[in-house]
Design an enzyme around this catalytic site. Structure first.
Site, short mmCIF file in Angstrom:
data_model
loop_
_atom_site.label_atom_id
_atom_site.label_comp_id
_atom_site.label_asym_id
_atom_site.label_seq_id
_atom_site.Cartn_x
_atom_site.Cartn_y
_atom_site.Cartn_z
N HIS A 63 -25.42 6.40 -44.36
CA HIS A 63 -24.12 7.06 -44.18
C HIS A 63 -23.82 7.31 -42.70
O HIS A 63 -22.66 7.46 -42.33
CB HIS A 63 -24.04 8.35 -45.00
CG HIS A 63 -23.76 8.11 -46.45
ND1 HIS A 63 -22.79 8.79 -47.16
CD2 HIS A 63 -24.31 7.24 -47.33
CE1 HIS A 63 -22.76 8.35 -48.41
NE2 HIS A 63 -23.68 7.42 -48.54
N ASP A 64 -24.86 7.37 -41.88
CA ASP A 64 -24.60 7.45 -40.44
C ASP A 64 -24.13 6.08 -39.94
O ASP A 64 -23.05 5.96 -39.35
CB ASP A 64 -25.86 7.90 -39.70
CG ASP A 64 -25.61 8.01 -38.19
OD1 ASP A 64 -24.45 8.24 -37.80
OD2 ASP A 64 -26.57 7.86 -37.41
N VAL A 67 -20.55 4.47 -40.79
CA VAL A 67 -19.32 5.05 -40.25
C VAL A 67 -19.47 5.12 -38.73
O VAL A 67 -20.31 5.86 -38.22
CB VAL A 67 -19.08 6.47 -40.81
CG1 VAL A 67 -17.78 7.06 -40.25
CG2 VAL A 67 -19.07 6.47 -42.33
N ASP A 71 -24.84 6.47 -34.80
CA ASP A 71 -24.60 7.31 -33.63
C ASP A 71 -24.75 8.80 -33.93
O ASP A 71 -24.31 9.65 -33.17
CB ASP A 71 -23.17 7.07 -33.10
CG ASP A 71 -22.12 7.47 -34.12
OD1 ASP A 71 -22.49 7.74 -35.29
OD2 ASP A 71 -20.93 7.52 -33.78
N PRO A 159 -17.69 2.74 -49.57
CA PRO A 159 -17.23 2.40 -50.92
C PRO A 159 -17.88 3.30 -51.99
O PRO A 159 -18.96 3.82 -51.79
CB PRO A 159 -17.67 0.95 -51.10
CG PRO A 159 -18.74 0.71 -50.10
CD PRO A 159 -18.55 1.70 -48.99
N ASP A 234 -34.25 4.94 -59.81
CA ASP A 234 -35.23 3.99 -60.34
C ASP A 234 -36.04 4.75 -61.38
O ASP A 234 -36.82 5.64 -61.05
CB ASP A 234 -36.13 3.48 -59.20
CG ASP A 234 -37.24 2.56 -59.70
OD1 ASP A 234 -37.52 2.52 -60.92
OD2 ASP A 234 -37.84 1.87 -58.84
N THR A 237 -40.64 3.57 -61.05
CA THR A 237 -41.44 4.08 -59.93
C THR A 237 -40.51 4.83 -58.98
O THR A 237 -40.11 4.31 -57.94
CB THR A 237 -42.13 2.91 -59.20
OG1 THR A 237 -41.13 1.94 -58.86
CG2 THR A 237 -43.17 2.24 -60.08
N ASP A 242 -40.49 -0.02 -53.67
CA ASP A 242 -41.02 -1.28 -54.18
C ASP A 242 -39.89 -2.05 -54.87
O ASP A 242 -38.74 -1.63 -54.83
CB ASP A 242 -42.18 -1.01 -55.16
CG ASP A 242 -41.73 -0.21 -56.38
OD1 ASP A 242 -40.51 0.03 -56.53
OD2 ASP A 242 -42.59 0.18 -57.18
#
Ligand code: HEM
Ligand SMILES: *[C@@H]1O[C@H](CO)[C@@H](O)[C@H](O)[C@H]1NC(C)=O
Ligand SMILES: *[C@@H]1O[C@H](CO)[C@@H](O)[C@H](O)[C@H]1NC(C)=O
Ligand SMILES: *[C@@H]1O[C@H](CO)[C@@H](O)[C@H](O)[C@H]1NC(C)=O
Ligand SMILES: CC(=O)N[C@H]1CO[C@H](CO)[C@@H](O)[C@@H]1O
Length: 317
Positions: A63-64, A67, A71, A159, A234, A237, A242
């Protein structure tokens, strides 16, 4: 003519060097020799206490980078006293977590090398280390990112999980990533959790793309008024980086709509099958795509700044 082409080759070599010289392995080797070790030891301590930090950091990093590039723009806190909101308070960032791990690392690094190690590099390094502790690939990443001076919620254009694979691919392409990177990086959903809020609308006993037992369990799980109810992305596991995620989605046990679509859309299905049967191929690909993701629109040189506190610009005005 020969000399000219020789010069051209030289020029190309130089300019390539220039591009890759922006970030480099071991950027803090002389300015803060223990920087990477300190990041790793704090991540290790946190991971021992709570292995779910790998999911937190992977999503935070994405998410850094997604966008305005990698930074640290997502780390800036909104400032109600100035009526100013920042990226982290936009819709898609709802439930992003892990900020306090970055704070702890930053505080420690400030105490030994003030104003040297960027928040953007801390996010990138901490994520890399948390992946290794969770059984994922170990890899070196280049550093030297600088922290940005803008954090605007209106720029958050990530998205949502209900979009078709083709739309998600379009987004990855705008980031300079390709289809293989997309299928690989969505494999980050091999760890971490999702809140009912993000998948409840696709759960029904009639969905032929969802395993009926899973559907029944999720219907029950999400039949609560608690907004904090989560399930593992998941289901096999859940804390390990993995390739089991790919087997899960092939078995109709994807949680998010996008994860399930990945298994059956013709754009992505062939890659999913390869990763499902070849765990080492996935791990190699994951390391490669994570490095690529970490290089998106980085700020280097004298641009941006090295924040003192990852949550605020050095000169907020
Ligand atoms: C662009 C396509 C993507 C979509 C639509 C998407 C969507 C989502 C959604 C809806 C959640 C659940 C959040 C929650 O309930 O708190 C989630 C979780 C997560 N995502 Fe993604 N994601 C995408 C790509 C990525 C990428 C590229 C990465 C990392 C490389 C990533 C890593 C994660 C992780 C690790 C979690 C679990 C977070 C946690 O445990 O708190 N995702 N994602
Ligand atoms: C704060 O900002 C919002 C949107 O930018 C605006 O609509 C609102 O009027 C502002 N409030 C104050 C008290 O300035
Ligand atoms: C959801 O909860 C309500 C009230 O507790 C109950 O009547 C209903 O049968 C539940 N639905 C499912 C699918 O479990
Ligand atoms: C769960 O993962 C393990 C370890 O990778 C694997 O051997 C097993 O087949 C998986 N089970 C299911 C039900 O997918
Ligand atoms: C961690 C964090 O600040 N999350 C925010 C993301 O955006 C939502 C919606 O505006 C806020 O409610 C969250 O507090």
């Amino acid at each position: 003519m020969k000399i000219l082409s020789f010069l051209l080759v030289l020029l190309c070599l130089f300019s390539q060097d220039f591009v890759s010289a922006q970030l480099r392995i071991g950027f803090y080797k002389s300015s803060c020799p223990n920087a990477e070790l300190i990041v790793k030891s704090i991540v290790q301590k946190r991971f021992k206490n709570n292995p779910s930090i790998t999911g937190a950091l992977l999503r935070l990093h994405f998410h850094d980078c997604g966008v305005r590039g990698c930074d640290a723009s997502i780390l800036i806190d909104s400032d109600p006293s100035k009526n100013r909101t920042s990226e982290k308070d936009s819709g898609p960032n709802f439930t992003v977590r892990g900020y306090e791990i970055i704070d702890e690392i930053k505080e420690k690094l400030e105490s030994i090398c003030p104003l040297v190690v960027s928040c953007a590099d801390i996010v990138s390094l901490a994520t890399r280390d948390s992946v290794a502790f969770a059984g994922g690939p170990k890899y070196t990443i280049p550093t030297g990112r600088r922290d940005g001076l803008v954090s605007d919620p209106l720029e958050v254009n990530l998205p949502g999980p209900a979009q078709p694979v083709s739309e998600i691919l379009r987004f990855f392409i705008t980031l300079g990533l390709n289809k293989n990177d997309m299928v690989t990086l969505l494999g980050a959903h091999t760890v971490g959790v999702a809140h009912c809020f993000f998948f409840q609308s696709r759960v029904s006993n009639e969905d032929p793309t969802m395993d009926p037992e899973l559907a029944t369990r999720l219907l029950k799980l999400c039949n609560t008024s608690s907004p904090t109810t989560t399930t593992f992305l998941d289901q096999n596991t859940s804390f390990t980086v993995d390739n089991q995620f790919y087997n899960q989605i092939l078995n109709k046990k994807g949680i998010l709509a996008i994860d399930q679509k990945l298994a059956f859309d013709k754009l992505s299905a062939p890659i999913v099958s390869r990763f499902a049967t070849n765990g080492n191929l996935f791990k190699r690909s994951f390391a490669k795509s994570m490095i690529k993701m970490g290089n998106i629109n980085v700020i280097v040189g004298d641009n941006g700044e090295i924040r003192k506190n990852c949550r605020v610009f050095n000169n907020p005005n």
